[in-house]
Design a protein around this motif. Structure first.
Motif, PDB file in Angstrom:
ATOM      1  N   ALA A  67       0.846  -1.199   0.000  1.00  0.00           N
ATOM      2  CA  ALA A  67       0.000   0.000   0.000  1.00  0.00           C
ATOM      3  C   ALA A  67       0.879   1.245   0.000  1.00  0.00           C
ATOM      4  O   ALA A  67       0.570   2.247  -0.661  1.00  0.00           O
ATOM      5  CB  ALA A  67      -0.931  -0.009   1.210  1.00  0.00           C
ATOM      6  N   THR A  84      -1.618  -2.507  -5.622  1.00  0.00           N
ATOM      7  CA  THR A  84      -2.920  -2.808  -5.021  1.00  0.00           C
ATOM      8  C   THR A  84      -3.261  -4.284  -5.197  1.00  0.00           C
ATOM      9  O   THR A  84      -3.823  -4.909  -4.290  1.00  0.00           O
ATOM     10  CB  THR A  84      -4.014  -1.925  -5.639  1.00  0.00           C
ATOM     11  OG1 THR A  84      -3.754  -0.567  -5.283  1.00  0.00           O
ATOM     12  CG2 THR A  84      -5.384  -2.323  -5.129  1.00  0.00           C
ATOM     13  N   ARG A 147     -11.071  -4.433   9.386  1.00  0.00           N
ATOM     14  CA  ARG A 147     -10.223  -3.504   8.627  1.00  0.00           C
ATOM     15  C   ARG A 147      -9.779  -4.124   7.305  1.00  0.00           C
ATOM     16  O   ARG A 147      -9.701  -3.441   6.277  1.00  0.00           O
ATOM     17  CB  ARG A 147      -9.004  -3.112   9.463  1.00  0.00           C
ATOM     18  CG  ARG A 147      -9.373  -2.204  10.613  1.00  0.00           C
ATOM     19  CD  ARG A 147      -8.169  -1.728  11.404  1.00  0.00           C
ATOM     20  NE  ARG A 147      -8.644  -1.015  12.573  1.00  0.00           N
ATOM     21  CZ  ARG A 147      -8.434  -1.379  13.836  1.00  0.00           C
ATOM     22  NH1 ARG A 147      -7.699  -2.435  14.106  1.00  0.00           N
ATOM     23  NH2 ARG A 147      -8.949  -0.677  14.834  1.00  0.00           N
ATOM     24  N   ALA A 151     -10.347  -2.745   3.618  1.00  0.00           N
ATOM     25  CA  ALA A 151      -9.238  -2.592   2.675  1.00  0.00           C
ATOM     26  C   ALA A 151      -9.543  -3.303   1.375  1.00  0.00           C
ATOM     27  O   ALA A 151      -9.212  -2.809   0.281  1.00  0.00           O
ATOM     28  CB  ALA A 151      -7.951  -3.124   3.293  1.00  0.00           C
ATOM     29  N   THR A 155      -9.448  -1.856  -2.452  1.00  0.00           N
ATOM     30  CA  THR A 155      -8.682  -2.398  -3.578  1.00  0.00           C
ATOM     31  C   THR A 155      -9.554  -2.500  -4.826  1.00  0.00           C
ATOM     32  O   THR A 155      -9.075  -2.237  -5.940  1.00  0.00           O
ATOM     33  CB  THR A 155      -8.077  -3.785  -3.260  1.00  0.00           C
ATOM     34  OG1 THR A 155      -9.116  -4.759  -3.088  1.00  0.00           O
ATOM     35  CG2 THR A 155      -7.203  -3.742  -2.022  1.00  0.00           C
ATOM     36  N   LEU A 174      -6.214   3.443   1.612  1.00  0.00           N
ATOM     37  CA  LEU A 174      -5.689   2.088   1.775  1.00  0.00           C
ATOM     38  C   LEU A 174      -4.391   2.107   2.562  1.00  0.00           C
ATOM     39  O   LEU A 174      -4.169   1.256   3.440  1.00  0.00           O
ATOM     40  CB  LEU A 174      -5.473   1.448   0.402  1.00  0.00           C
ATOM     41  CG  LEU A 174      -4.988  -0.004   0.399  1.00  0.00           C
ATOM     42  CD1 LEU A 174      -6.026  -0.925   1.025  1.00  0.00           C
ATOM     43  CD2 LEU A 174      -4.673  -0.456  -1.030  1.00  0.00           C
ATOM     44  N   LEU A 177      -5.230   2.653   6.211  1.00  0.00           N
ATOM     45  CA  LEU A 177      -5.928   1.510   6.790  1.00  0.00           C
ATOM     46  C   LEU A 177      -4.972   0.352   7.048  1.00  0.00           C
ATOM     47  O   LEU A 177      -5.082  -0.341   8.067  1.00  0.00           O
ATOM     48  CB  LEU A 177      -7.058   1.076   5.861  1.00  0.00           C
ATOM     49  CG  LEU A 177      -8.084   0.088   6.423  1.00  0.00           C
ATOM     50  CD1 LEU A 177      -8.709   0.594   7.719  1.00  0.00           C
ATOM     51  CD2 LEU A 177      -9.166  -0.174   5.375  1.00  0.00           C
ATOM     52  N   THR A 178      -4.020   0.135   6.139  1.00  0.00           N
ATOM     53  CA  THR A 178      -3.074  -0.962   6.353  1.00  0.00           C
ATOM     54  C   THR A 178      -2.115  -0.660   7.499  1.00  0.00           C
ATOM     55  O   THR A 178      -1.652  -1.571   8.181  1.00  0.00           O
ATOM     56  CB  THR A 178      -2.287  -1.281   5.066  1.00  0.00           C
ATOM     57  OG1 THR A 178      -1.617  -0.104   4.601  1.00  0.00           O
ATOM     58  CG2 THR A 178      -3.221  -1.819   3.974  1.00  0.00           C
TER      59      THR A 178
END
Length: 218
Positions: A67, A84, A147, A151, A155, A174, A177-178
């Motif tokens: 990401a 992605t 989560r 994600a 994607t 993204l 979030l990662t």
């Protein structure tokens, strides 16, 4: 596993007693230890039969790394979509079969962590530490699953984007979030991240499993 307010307070009070050494540690017998082992050291269908938490952590790291790569040039749609796809592979290899992940998937691994941490906590032979820390780890496992599913939706938005301008905001989401896979999210904006209220990340799970593993050596 849902908690009423009284149960949550009781669990947090128990955790305080454990951390201050006010509770003696009874021996942990086979059932609880078996589920602890599934979380930390061995599970039947993981790569090299590793524990579910190490697999979840490894897949989350791949997702976070790629990401970040995707976000490194927000003008390059091909690069964003390539990385992605690598994130998607780490989240759910059934949807993207090729990539740098382990081929197990964060979503599946995090669900397994939650399940076996809860089973360990609920075991009749569980020690106080396993009961309390297991609840925390199960909560984090479910947070991570949620989560990862968020994600996954991002994607799809990136991979169906036709321009870099359309994809870029989703790539930035993204990336954040990662990162939250590990550090969690301060959802109530009170300046701290806790294991409950859907906030905690994998760092908390790792800390609490270390507490459990150390307690079994005593």
């Amino acid at each position: 596993m849902m908690f009423k307010t009284s149960q949550l307070r009781s669990t947090m009070f128990m955790a305080t007693l454990i951390l201050t050494g006010s509770i003696s540690l009874p021996a942990t017998a086979n059932e609880a230890l078996e589920h602890v082992g599934h979380v930390m050291t061995h599970w039947t269908d993981t790569p090299q039969e590793q524990g579910l938490l190490p697999v979840a952590t490894a897949e989350a790291e791949v997702a976070k790394t790629h990401a970040g790569f995707a976000a490194s040039d927000l003008s390059d749609l091909d690069s964003m979509q390539l990385h992605t796809r690598h994130v998607l592979h780490a989240l759910d290899p059934a949807q993207e079969t090729k990539g740098p992940g382990l081929g197990y998937g964060l979503i599946k691994a995090a669900e397994g962590v939650a399940t076996h941490a809860e089973l360990a906590s609920d075991s009749e032979d569980a020690s106080d530490i396993v009961r309390v820390s297991g609840v925390m780890v199960a909560s984090v496992g479910r947070n991570t699953t949620r989560r990862a599913e968020e994600a996954l939706k991002l994607t799809q938005l990136i991979l169906t984007s036709k321009t870099s301008e359309t994809a870029a905001p989703h790539v930035l989401q993204l990336q954040e979030l990662t990162k939250a896979f590990f550090i969690g999210q301060d959802l109530d904006k009170d300046g701290r991240i806790v294991w409950y209220h859907h906030e905690g990340g994998l760092e908390i799970a790792t800390e609490q499993m270390d507490v459990i593993m150390n307690s079994t050596k005593q």
